[in-house]
Motif scaffolding. Structure first.
Motif, mmCIF file in Angstrom:
data_model
loop_
_atom_site.group_PDB
_atom_site.id
_atom_site.type_symbol
_atom_site.label_atom_id
_atom_site.label_comp_id
_atom_site.label_asym_id
_atom_site.label_seq_id
_atom_site.Cartn_x
_atom_site.Cartn_y
_atom_site.Cartn_z
ATOM 1 N N ASN A 54 0.818 -1.223 0.000
ATOM 2 C CA ASN A 54 0.000 0.000 0.000
ATOM 3 C C ASN A 54 0.848 1.268 0.000
ATOM 4 O O ASN A 54 0.473 2.265 -0.622
ATOM 5 C CB ASN A 54 -0.929 0.001 1.214
ATOM 6 N N ILE A 57 1.555 2.556 -3.483
ATOM 7 C CA ILE A 57 0.409 2.668 -4.375
ATOM 8 C C ILE A 57 -0.200 4.059 -4.146
ATOM 9 O O ILE A 57 -0.170 4.548 -3.005
ATOM 10 C CB ILE A 57 -0.625 1.560 -4.004
ATOM 11 N N PRO A 58 -0.752 4.709 -5.172
ATOM 12 C CA PRO A 58 -1.394 6.006 -4.929
ATOM 13 C C PRO A 58 -2.326 5.936 -3.711
ATOM 14 O O PRO A 58 -3.113 4.998 -3.595
ATOM 15 C CB PRO A 58 -2.148 6.253 -6.245
ATOM 16 N N GLY A 60 -0.867 5.797 -0.711
ATOM 17 C CA GLY A 60 0.106 5.371 0.311
ATOM 18 C C GLY A 60 1.091 6.481 0.654
ATOM 19 O O GLY A 60 0.981 7.596 0.142
ATOM 20 N N PRO A 63 3.903 7.121 -2.684
ATOM 21 C CA PRO A 63 3.191 6.581 -3.846
ATOM 22 C C PRO A 63 4.007 6.630 -5.132
ATOM 23 O O PRO A 63 4.656 7.622 -5.421
ATOM 24 C CB PRO A 63 1.959 7.495 -3.954
ATOM 25 N N ASP A 68 -0.483 1.052 -8.943
ATOM 26 C CA ASP A 68 -1.551 0.033 -8.879
ATOM 27 C C ASP A 68 -1.681 -0.749 -10.189
ATOM 28 O O ASP A 68 -2.187 -1.868 -10.197
ATOM 29 C CB ASP A 68 -2.887 0.683 -8.498
ATOM 30 N N HIS A 124 7.631 5.677 5.496
ATOM 31 C CA HIS A 124 6.851 4.740 4.668
ATOM 32 C C HIS A 124 7.069 3.308 5.141
ATOM 33 O O HIS A 124 8.093 2.985 5.734
ATOM 34 C CB HIS A 124 7.240 4.869 3.190
ATOM 35 N N ASP A 131 -0.272 0.458 5.923
ATOM 36 C CA ASP A 131 0.517 1.033 4.819
ATOM 37 C C ASP A 131 1.547 0.027 4.286
ATOM 38 O O ASP A 131 1.873 0.023 3.101
ATOM 39 C CB ASP A 131 1.209 2.294 5.354
#
Ligand code: VGL
Ligand code: ZN
Length: 247
Positions: A54, A57-58, A60, A63, A68, A124, A131
């Motif tokens: 996640n 991925i946009p 997150g 990103p 995705d 992150h 996440d």
């Protein structure tokens, strides 16, 4: 050779290529002769799905643009693999790769750590958070191993094989070698960081390596995607598309 003879030759040749050879060493060059010969991953091949989490991925924390979009492509090619390994970027809170761990540093700036230059990222993929979970639409139930990396607080690990000091092993090479894997197909996020470093280390460790371009997306800091492809090519990594793999 006349055209029809040449066609007949190509037909036989590509049939032999598909039927008689395991995926690996010869096939990429055979493809140059037989355009319809696809790569057939065998029992000694593994798909490596890098960091489809996640966080990347946009929506997150770090990103990757269109990250995705790799999910359906990876799900599709995974069906032809007997062996699949997935990775997870798995950082401590206050990880040395986080800009927030330094006063006066912003994400995407760099700093020098004991092992060399380090890009500083937004916080992150923190261990145990939603996440850091794998993308919910990944459908690869046969995946045999999930390897986590970047869990040492003071050291990053883009590569699934070796941490950023270039020496500390994650154990993945030993796992693949003991399972008699010779060829790896690398997919996932991000092309210019964890995918490229994983692919290049795999080469260094003696594996035959393909990166499936349409099953990756990049972060692209100052041309880093183009540089990653050039570096991978120089190290003997083969760049293919998902359509080059036999469905
Ligand atoms: C990655 C930056 C920081 C990646 C991981 O998965 O490519 N990139 N951590
Ligand atoms: Zn990371």
């Amino acid at each position: 050779m006349q055209t029809n003879q040449r066609r007949a030759f190509l037909k036989t040749f590509s049939a032999a290529a598909v039927g008689g050879l395991a995926a690996g060493s010869g096939l990429a060059s055979l493809n140059a002769f037989a355009a319809d010969a696809k790569i057939k991953p065998g029992a000694d091949s593994a798909l490596i799905v890098v960091d489809v989490q996640n966080c990347f991925i946009p929506g997150g924390t770090l990103p990757v643009d269109k990250g995705d979009e790799v999910v359906p492509v990876i799900n599709k090619i995974a069906t032809v693999f007997e062996n699949v390994v997935m990775t997870q970027d798995w950082h401590t809170p206050d990880h040395a790769s986080f800009a927030s761990a330094y006063s006066g540093k912003k994400p995407f700036e760099t700093t020098k750590l004991s092992y060399g230059n380090q890009v500083l990222w937004p916080d992150h993929c923190v261990q145990g958070t939603e996440d850091a979970a794998l993308h919910k639409d990944l459908k690869i139930p046969q995946a045999e191993l999930i390897i986590r990396k970047g869990f040492h607080k003071d050291m990053d690990s883009y590569s699934a094989f070796l941490e950023a000091d270039g020496k500390t092993s994650t154990g993945l090479a030993g796992y693949l070698q003991q399972r008699k894997i010779k060829t790896v197909f690398v997919t996932g996020l991000a092309t210019d960081f964890c995918v490229a470093w994983t692919a290049m280390d795999a080469r260094k460790l003696g594996f035959n390596v393909y990166v499936v371009e349409d099953a990756t997306r990049g972060i692209d800091l100052n041309g880093s995607v183009a540089k990653a492809w050039a570096d991978m090519k120089a190290k003997g990594v083969k760049r293919i598309q998902s359509g080059d793999i036999a469905a």
